[in-house]
Scaffold this motif. Structure first.
Motif, short mmCIF file in Angstrom:
data_model
loop_
_atom_site.label_atom_id
_atom_site.label_comp_id
_atom_site.label_asym_id
_atom_site.label_seq_id
_atom_site.Cartn_x
_atom_site.Cartn_y
_atom_site.Cartn_z
N UNK A 107 -13.83 -20.00 26.85
CA UNK A 107 -13.80 -19.03 27.93
C UNK A 107 -14.48 -19.62 29.17
N UNK A 108 -13.98 -19.24 30.36
CA UNK A 108 -14.54 -19.78 31.59
C UNK A 108 -14.26 -18.86 32.76
N UNK A 109 -15.13 -18.91 33.75
CA UNK A 109 -14.91 -18.16 34.99
C UNK A 109 -13.67 -18.71 35.68
N UNK A 110 -12.75 -17.80 36.01
CA UNK A 110 -11.51 -18.20 36.69
C UNK A 110 -11.82 -18.38 38.17
N UNK A 111 -12.12 -19.59 38.57
CA UNK A 111 -12.56 -19.84 39.94
C UNK A 111 -11.44 -19.66 40.96
N UNK A 112 -10.19 -19.66 40.51
CA UNK A 112 -9.06 -19.55 41.45
C UNK A 112 -8.37 -18.18 41.40
N UNK A 113 -9.02 -17.17 40.75
CA UNK A 113 -8.47 -15.82 40.70
C UNK A 113 -9.38 -14.85 41.44
N UNK A 114 -8.80 -13.84 42.05
CA UNK A 114 -9.57 -12.87 42.82
C UNK A 114 -10.60 -12.18 41.93
N UNK A 115 -11.82 -12.10 42.41
CA UNK A 115 -12.98 -11.55 41.71
C UNK A 115 -13.39 -12.38 40.50
N UNK A 118 -19.09 -20.44 50.64
CA UNK A 118 -18.88 -18.99 50.79
C UNK A 118 -19.03 -18.56 52.25
N UNK A 119 -19.70 -19.36 53.08
CA UNK A 119 -19.84 -19.05 54.50
C UNK A 119 -18.75 -19.69 55.34
N UNK A 120 -17.84 -20.41 54.69
CA UNK A 120 -16.70 -20.97 55.40
C UNK A 120 -16.95 -22.31 56.06
N UNK A 121 -18.13 -22.90 55.84
CA UNK A 121 -18.41 -24.23 56.40
C UNK A 121 -17.51 -25.26 55.74
N UNK A 122 -17.34 -25.12 54.40
CA UNK A 122 -16.39 -25.92 53.65
C UNK A 122 -15.17 -25.04 53.38
N UNK A 123 -13.96 -25.51 53.66
CA UNK A 123 -12.79 -24.67 53.42
C UNK A 123 -12.63 -24.32 51.95
N UNK A 124 -12.21 -23.08 51.66
CA UNK A 124 -12.04 -22.66 50.26
C UNK A 124 -10.85 -23.34 49.60
N UNK A 125 -9.88 -23.76 50.42
CA UNK A 125 -8.71 -24.45 49.89
C UNK A 125 -8.55 -25.78 50.62
N UNK A 126 -8.54 -26.85 49.84
CA UNK A 126 -8.37 -28.19 50.41
C UNK A 126 -7.67 -29.05 49.38
N UNK A 127 -7.42 -30.29 49.75
CA UNK A 127 -6.74 -31.20 48.82
C UNK A 127 -7.55 -31.42 47.55
N UNK A 128 -8.86 -31.37 47.67
CA UNK A 128 -9.74 -31.67 46.53
C UNK A 128 -10.09 -30.45 45.69
N UNK A 129 -9.85 -29.23 46.23
CA UNK A 129 -10.28 -28.05 45.50
C UNK A 129 -9.59 -26.80 46.01
N UNK A 130 -9.51 -25.80 45.13
CA UNK A 130 -9.04 -24.47 45.48
C UNK A 130 -9.99 -23.47 44.83
N UNK A 131 -10.65 -22.66 45.63
CA UNK A 131 -11.61 -21.68 45.12
C UNK A 131 -11.27 -20.31 45.71
N UNK A 132 -11.22 -19.30 44.86
CA UNK A 132 -11.06 -17.92 45.33
C UNK A 132 -12.44 -17.39 45.69
#
Length: 295
Positions: free
Chosen positions: A59-67, A232-246
Motif C-alpha cells: 500500500x502507498x500514498x497515491x501521489x498523483x491522485x486528488x487528495x 506546495x507553494x508553487x516554487x517547483x512546478x507540480x508537473x514536470x518532465x521529472x515528476x507529476x504530483x497532485x
C-alpha cells in the motif's frame, strides 16, 4: 481518539481500493494536509501508516491522485504483494510515510550521489503495536538508512511510536542496537532481499548500509520538508518532465493549490469507516521479544 479518521472504498486487495483520510467529515490529503510536526519543539512527528506490520499488500500514498488516498501498488496489471523472505513474514515494522516531505527528483543528494525518488519520506515504525492503513501515529526519530532504489535515493527513517512502552529507552540508533538487538541488521537485510523472489537483484545502499543516527535523520527530514514547501507553494512546478504530483490541499496557507470547495466523505459514495479495534483479539500478543537463550 485521533482527530483524523480513515474511510475505505472499493474491495480490499483490488485496484479500486482507496483509503482516504478525513477530519470532521472533510476529506483531506495525508500527503499535504497533515502537519509533519506534532509538537512545537518539532521532536514528535506525525506518520501515516500505509502498511501494517506482518502484512504483505504493498500500500502507498497515491501521489498523483486528488487528495492522495492510499492505494495498493500495481505491477504488470496486478496488485502488488511483497514476498515472505525467510525468516521474515511480510513487513517487519509498521511502514508508512512522513506527511509534508518530498524527495525531490530534480536534486542530487551530495552524499548519496543520487536524486530523490519523487515520494514522501518512508518510515519504519518499530513499536510493538500493529497499526492499520490510514492511521496517523505520533513518533520520534531514531535513525535513517539510504536505500539506492534503481538509482534513486530512497530514505528509510527508523522511528518509534511515542506511546510505545520502549519509547523512553530509545532516543538514538545506538539505543535500538542496545535494547532491540538484531533489528537494525534485520531491517538492512529485509530491504536488501525483498525484491529478489521476483527475479530482481539485491538492493544497494549508500554509506555501505550503515544506519545513520538521529541527527543525520533529522537533517534529512528537514531538507525534504523544505523541498515539499517549495513544491506546495508553487516554487517547483507540480508537473514536470521529472515528476507529476497532485498538490490539491485544503489547509496549507499560501499554497496556490488550496481548494476553496470542501469535499465531504459522503461524496465518496459507499464507504467503510476503518475501526482500528475491529481485529482486536483478547489475549493476542503480536509483539517481538528480544531474548537470548544461555546454552
Amino acid at each position: 481518539m485521533s482527530q483524523f479518521q480513515s474511510v475505505a472504498i472499493g474491495q480490499e486487495f483490488t485496484q479500486t481500493r482507496r483509503v482516504y483520510l478525513e477530519k470532521d467529515g472533510q476529506v483531506i490529503s495525508p500527503f499535504h494536509d497533515i502537519p509533519l510536526f506534532a509538537n512545537g519543539e518539532k521532536t514528535v512527528l506525525n506518520m501515516i501508516v500505509e502498511i501494517p506490520r506482518w502484512s504483505n499488500a504493498k500500500m502507498e500514498i497515491a501521489t498523483n491522485e486528488k487528495y492522495n488516498p492510499i492505494k495498493q501498488d500495481v505491477k504488470k496489471g496486478n496488485v502488488r504483494f511483497v514476498r515472505n523472505c525467510f525468516p521474515f513474514n511480510g513487513y517487519i515494522w509498521n511502514y508508512g510515510a512522513f506527511p509534508q516531505t518530498w524527495e525531490d527528483p530534480t536534486v542530487t543528494h551530495p552524499e548519496t550521489h543520487a536524486r530523490g525518488d519523487n515520494d514522501p519520506v518512508d518510515v519504519c515504525e518499530i513499536g510493538s503495536e500493529i497499526g492499520y492503513t490510514g492511521q496517523v501515529k505520533q513518533v520520534k526519530v531514531l535513525g535513517v538508512m539510504a536505500l539506492l532504489d534503481e538509482g534513486e535515493t530512497d530514505w528509510k527513517i527508523l522511528a518509534i511510536d511515542v506511546r510505545d512502552p520502549m519509547a523512553s529507552k530509545l532516543n538514538d540508533i545506538d539505543d535500538v542496537e542496545r535494547h532491540l538487538p538484531g533489528l537494525v541488521k534485520a531491517t538492512r537485510e529485509w530491504f536488501k532481499i525483498y525484491k529478489m523472489p521476483d527475479g530482481k537483484p539485491a538492493n544497494e545502499f549508500a554509506f555501505g548500509g550503515e544506519c545513520k543516527n538521529k541527527a543525520f535523520a533529522t537533517q534529512v527530514i528537514h531538507e525534504t520538508h523544505e523541498a515539499w514547501e517549495r513544491l506546495i507553494q508553487g516554487v517547483i512546478p507540480a508537473k514536470a518532465d521529472t515528476h507529476t504530483i497532485e498538490v490539491t490541499n485544503v489547509n496549507v496557507e499560501n499554497s496556490p493549490y488550496k481548494s476553496s470547495k470542501p469535499f465531504h466523505k459522503s461524496e465518496l459514495g459507499q464507504y467503510t469507516q476503518i475501526n482500528p479495534n475491529d481485529s482486536a483479539v483478547k489475549g493476542r500478543d503480536d509483539a517481538w521479544y528480544y531474548v537470548s537463550a544461555r546454552l
